[in-house]
Every structure is written in structure tokens, then in C-alpha cells.
Design an enzyme around this catalytic site. Sequence first.
Site, mmCIF file in Angstrom:
data_model
loop_
_atom_site.group_PDB
_atom_site.id
_atom_site.type_symbol
_atom_site.label_atom_id
_atom_site.label_comp_id
_atom_site.label_asym_id
_atom_site.label_seq_id
_atom_site.Cartn_x
_atom_site.Cartn_y
_atom_site.Cartn_z
ATOM 1 N NE ARG A 1 -2.725 8.786 -9.447
ATOM 2 C CZ ARG A 1 -3.567 8.203 -8.180
ATOM 3 N NH1 ARG A 1 -2.750 7.561 -7.275
ATOM 4 N NH2 ARG A 1 -4.895 7.903 -8.138
ATOM 5 C CG ASP B 1 -7.045 7.624 6.161
ATOM 6 O OD1 ASP B 1 -7.098 7.743 7.529
ATOM 7 O OD2 ASP B 1 -7.814 8.346 5.648
ATOM 8 C CD GLU C 1 -3.168 0.263 0.413
ATOM 9 O OE1 GLU C 1 -2.852 1.198 -0.335
ATOM 10 O OE2 GLU C 1 -4.318 0.464 0.923
ATOM 11 C CG ASP C 2 -0.865 4.730 -1.459
ATOM 12 O OD1 ASP C 2 -1.728 3.970 -1.020
ATOM 13 O OD2 ASP C 2 -1.294 5.790 -2.388
HETATM 14 P P1 IMP Z 1 -7.696 3.396 3.403
HETATM 15 O O1 IMP Z 1 -8.566 2.554 2.856
HETATM 16 O O2 IMP Z 1 -8.844 4.541 4.140
HETATM 17 O O3 IMP Z 1 -6.759 2.824 4.349
HETATM 18 O O4 IMP Z 1 -7.063 4.207 2.533
HETATM 19 C C1 IMP Z 1 -6.251 3.636 1.545
HETATM 20 C C2 IMP Z 1 -6.090 4.487 0.272
HETATM 21 O O5 IMP Z 1 -6.668 5.503 0.244
HETATM 22 C C3 IMP Z 1 -4.540 4.508 -0.236
HETATM 23 O O6 IMP Z 1 -4.312 3.384 -0.799
HETATM 24 C C4 IMP Z 1 -4.811 5.747 -0.845
HETATM 25 O O7 IMP Z 1 -4.793 5.588 -2.037
HETATM 26 C C5 IMP Z 1 -5.767 6.315 -0.316
HETATM 27 N N1 IMP Z 1 -5.551 7.577 0.669
HETATM 28 C C6 IMP Z 1 -5.536 7.417 1.971
HETATM 29 N N2 IMP Z 1 -5.162 8.458 2.752
HETATM 30 C C7 IMP Z 1 -4.572 9.151 1.757
HETATM 31 C C8 IMP Z 1 -3.776 10.324 1.762
HETATM 32 O O8 IMP Z 1 -3.674 11.055 2.778
HETATM 33 N N3 IMP Z 1 -3.534 10.756 0.446
HETATM 34 C C9 IMP Z 1 -3.760 10.484 -0.670
HETATM 35 N N4 IMP Z 1 -4.529 9.044 -0.693
HETATM 36 C C10 IMP Z 1 -4.817 8.543 0.339
HETATM 37 MG MG MG Z 2 -6.092 7.357 -3.982
#
Ligand code: IMP
Ligand code: MG
Length: 183
Positions: free
Chosen positions: A173, A111, A107-108
Site C-alpha cells: 500500500r 474491478d 474508490e481506489d
Molecule cells: P470490486 O468490488 O471488484 O470493484 O473491487 C473493488 C475493491 O477491490 C477495490 O476498492 C480494491 O480494494 C480491490 N481491488 C480491485 N482490484 C484490485 C487490484 O487490481 N489491486 C488491488 N486491489 C484491488
Molecule cells: Mg484491497
Amino acid sequence: MPDSRPAGTGGRSIGAVIFDERTIAQRVSELGVEIAQHYRDGDLLVMGLLKGSFIFVADLVRKIPRPHEVDFMIAASYGTGFRSSGDVQVRYDPETAVEGKHVLLVEDIIDSGNTLNRVSLLIRRRNPRTVEACTLLHKRVAKDLEVEPRFVGFDAPRDFLVGYGLDHAEDFRHLPFVASIEE
Ligand code: IMP
Ligand code: MG
């Protein structure tokens, strides 16, 4: 007066640089070594979650000094907003054979953890030998992660971050560093 903002930023401004190019490169090299040391035997499949991880995966795999396969899946939940919608859609699934392999999801940023949870459940059903996760950035807000990432680049502030693959509405990006963005 010419507009000095980079093209395509939709008027959003970048705030502070949080992780610069050198700092990221240094940590990515360390992660590659940690990963190679962890996987002593067996087949390793590095599965990047697109699109955000594309730069990280490209840099990381060149720093993992052991044989491995690389593939990608696309999972999306954000659209153009700043928060996860909670509805994670798997939009591309190569269905690469994972049975008996070590699968490392990349993952990048984590969150809410919704994306990683959704994908790890999907992969688990395909009988891999192990499922672990590596993330460049971890906001440390997610509760109930199916897979707590074993490899973490940096703990990240809870701001919305862009650059090094991370976008806001598909912008930013390409930036070689990670920065915050004004919400
Ligand atoms: P999650 O599912 O909420 O954990 O978020 C995962 C995905 O949401 C990551 O792979 C990102 O692509 C995107 N994401 C979450 N937080 C950020 C952020 O601060 N900036 C940009 N993309 C985010
Ligand atoms: Mg994204």
C-alpha cells in the site's frame, strides 16, 4: 546474501510501474478541479472507501477548492485473493448524516463493481441529494454499475495492481506509484 526485497512482501514481486508518482499527482489535481466545478452548490461529503482509497482521498481532498466534509467507510470483499469474492461486507459505517447532501464515493479501483454497488445502495437509502462516484482507476470490466463513476483518474489494465493505497494481502500500500504484481 541479504534479501533485497522490501520487507513484508511475502515473496511477491512487483512488475512494471503503470502510473508513476508524477503522473498520479497531475491527474489527482485535475480531478479536484473537475469535482469542484461539478458541485456548484450544496453540501458535499467526500466518502472514501477504505482501506484502498486512503492515500488517494488524502491527496484528492487537498485539491478540491470548495468546502466539503470527509468521511470513510470500510467495505471488503477480497481477503487475500486476486479476485473479488462477490460477498461485500461493510465493516465500518460511520452513519454520517447524508440527507440532502451531495455524496461523492471515492474508490481506489473499480474491478467487478461489487463494492461500489453495495455501498451506493446503502447510501441511497439515507436520502442524499445526489450520489456520484470517483475512482482513481477503472478496469472497465464491471457490468451493471449502480453508479457509473463520473470522475475517473485512469483506465487501468486488467492486471492486479498495487501501490498508492492498493494492496495485495495488505502489502504494497505504501508504494508511491501504481505497479502490477506477478500473479
Ligand atoms: P470490486 O468490488 O471488484 O470493484 O473491487 C473493488 C475493491 O477491490 C477495490 O476498492 C480494491 O480494494 C480491490 N481491488 C480491485 N482490484 C484490485 C487490484 O487490481 N489491486 C488491488 N486491489 C484491488
Ligand atoms: Mg484491497
